[in-house]
Each structure stands twice: as structure tokens, then as C-alpha cells.
Write an enzyme that holds these catalytic residues in place. Structure first.
Site, PDB file in Angstrom:
ATOM      1  N   SER A 134       0.854  -1.174   0.000  1.00  0.00           N
ATOM      2  CA  SER A 134       0.000   0.000   0.000  1.00  0.00           C
ATOM      3  C   SER A 134       0.894   1.229   0.000  1.00  0.00           C
ATOM      4  CB  SER A 134      -0.849   0.009   1.278  1.00  0.00           C
ATOM      5  OG  SER A 134      -1.468   1.258   1.462  1.00  0.00           O
ATOM      6  N   TYR A 148      -1.989  -0.704  10.827  1.00  0.00           N
ATOM      7  CA  TYR A 148      -2.000  -0.983   9.393  1.00  0.00           C
ATOM      8  C   TYR A 148      -0.786  -0.357   8.707  1.00  0.00           C
ATOM      9  CZ  TYR A 148      -3.367  -1.021   4.507  1.00  0.00           C
ATOM     10  OH  TYR A 148      -3.369  -1.208   3.146  1.00  0.00           O
TER      11      TYR A 148
END
Length: 188
Positions: A134, A148
Site C-alpha cells: 500500500s 495498518y
């Protein structure tokens, strides 16, 4: 020629489905891995290739090892390490078990899948590994998504380090990291 197989984790939704559709068109036979078997069965019906479906919870490292035991005889040429999830909310209020499961899937499972794939690919001196990450793995911060962001930073740093080792060893095995921004999937 032996069939070339691609292993895709997180193959029941989102980017995992997209990778499966693309690689099927590119001539790969697929090993689809996710928890939701019924979704992978539906995907298999739409694909025009051989598919092996393995239902596994990758937060459990014995399940990761089982996947590789089940595919040990296949001509594994590609791994798309796509399994992962995130959670949003204040760190002090978020469920610690959910955070630890996120670390298990986003970090430990990705790490072990990469290790087991490389142990298969390096002796044959070919193969491709794509660790789906990501853009969160490239930037510091992540308020309300601290765990995360941290897991994705691990993926990018880890992938860069392994890639450099392979380069120094003049290996024909490729490892890379895909770092998209927001994508229209169930995750969002």
C-alpha cells in the site's frame, strides 16, 4: 512443457480476483488461497484455466505451511502475496486481538509465504513474487490506522531488502512490491 502455476493469496475478493483474472488470461494455472471457499469456487467458474482452491486462514502459520505442502509438486512460477486487511479507529480504543491478527496476516503470513516461495524458486533460479502492499507503506504517519501503516512499512522494507539480496546473488528470481493508493474494493 510443464504447466506454470501462480499462487494468489487473498484470492476471494478485490485485487486478488483481479490478479486471478489477469494471470488466467496470461496462461497461468492458479492456486487460489483465501478463507472464503465459496467465493473462490465462483471465481473458478469464471476463469478459463486450471484452478486449485485452498481454503486457509493465513493468520495461522501452520495453515501457510499447509498451503505449501499441498502445492509442493507444482511448477510454481509466481506468487502474488495479496492477503491482508486493515482497521481504522483510535489506537487506544481498537481491539488488540484484531490488531494482532492484522500483524499475523499482513506481516507474518506475507513473510512466511515469501520465504517458502523463495526456497522453491531459488534452486530453479526463476520465478516472480509480488508482495501487495500500500502507499501507506511508503509514508510515515497513519493516525487512526497506526497498526495498518506499520504492517505495510514492514512489507516495503522487507521486500526491498530481499530484492537486494537476490540482485547481489545474481538470481533470476524477481521480488517486487505493489504500493497502490486507495482502490475500490471491500477493504474501502
Amino acid at each position: 512443457m510443464k504447466k506454470k502455476w501462480a499462487l494468489i493469496t487473498g484470492a476471494s475478493a478485490g485485487l486478488g480476483v483481479c490478479f486471478a483474472e489477469y494471470l488466467a488470461k496470461d496462461g497461468y494455472s492458479l492456486v487460489l488461497v483465501a478463507r472464503r471457499r465459496e467465493r473462490m469456487e465462483e471465481l473458478k467458474k469464471r476463469l478459463s484455466c486450471d484452478c486449485k482452491i485452498i481454503s486457509a486462514d493465513l493468520s495461522d502459520m501452520t495453515e501457510v505451511e499447509r498451503v505449501f505442502e499441498e502445492i509442493s509438486s507444482l511448477n510454481l512460477q509466481m506468487v502474488v502475496n495479496n492477503a491482508g486487511f486493515g482497521h481504522c479507529g483510535p489506537f487506544l480504543e481498537s481491539d488488540v486481538q484484531k490488531e494482532l491478527n492484522m500483524i499475523d496476516v499482513n506481516v507474518k503470513a506475507m513473510h512466511l509465504v515469501t520465504k517458502l516461495a523463495l526456497l522453491h524458486m531459488c534452486p530453479q533460479n526463476n520465478g516472480y513474487i509480488l508482495n501487495v502492499c500500500s502507499s501507506a507503506g511508503l509514508i510515515p504517519a497513519g493516525p487512526y490506522m497506526a497498526t495498518y501503516y506499520a504492517t505495510k512499512a514492514y512489507v516495503t522494507s522487507f521486500t526491498r531488502g530481499v530484492a537486494e539480496e537476490l540482485r547481489r546473488n545474481k538470481s533470476n528470481v524477481y521480488i517486487g512490491c505493489l504500493c497502490p493508493g486507495p482502490v475500490d474494493t471491500e477493504f474501502n
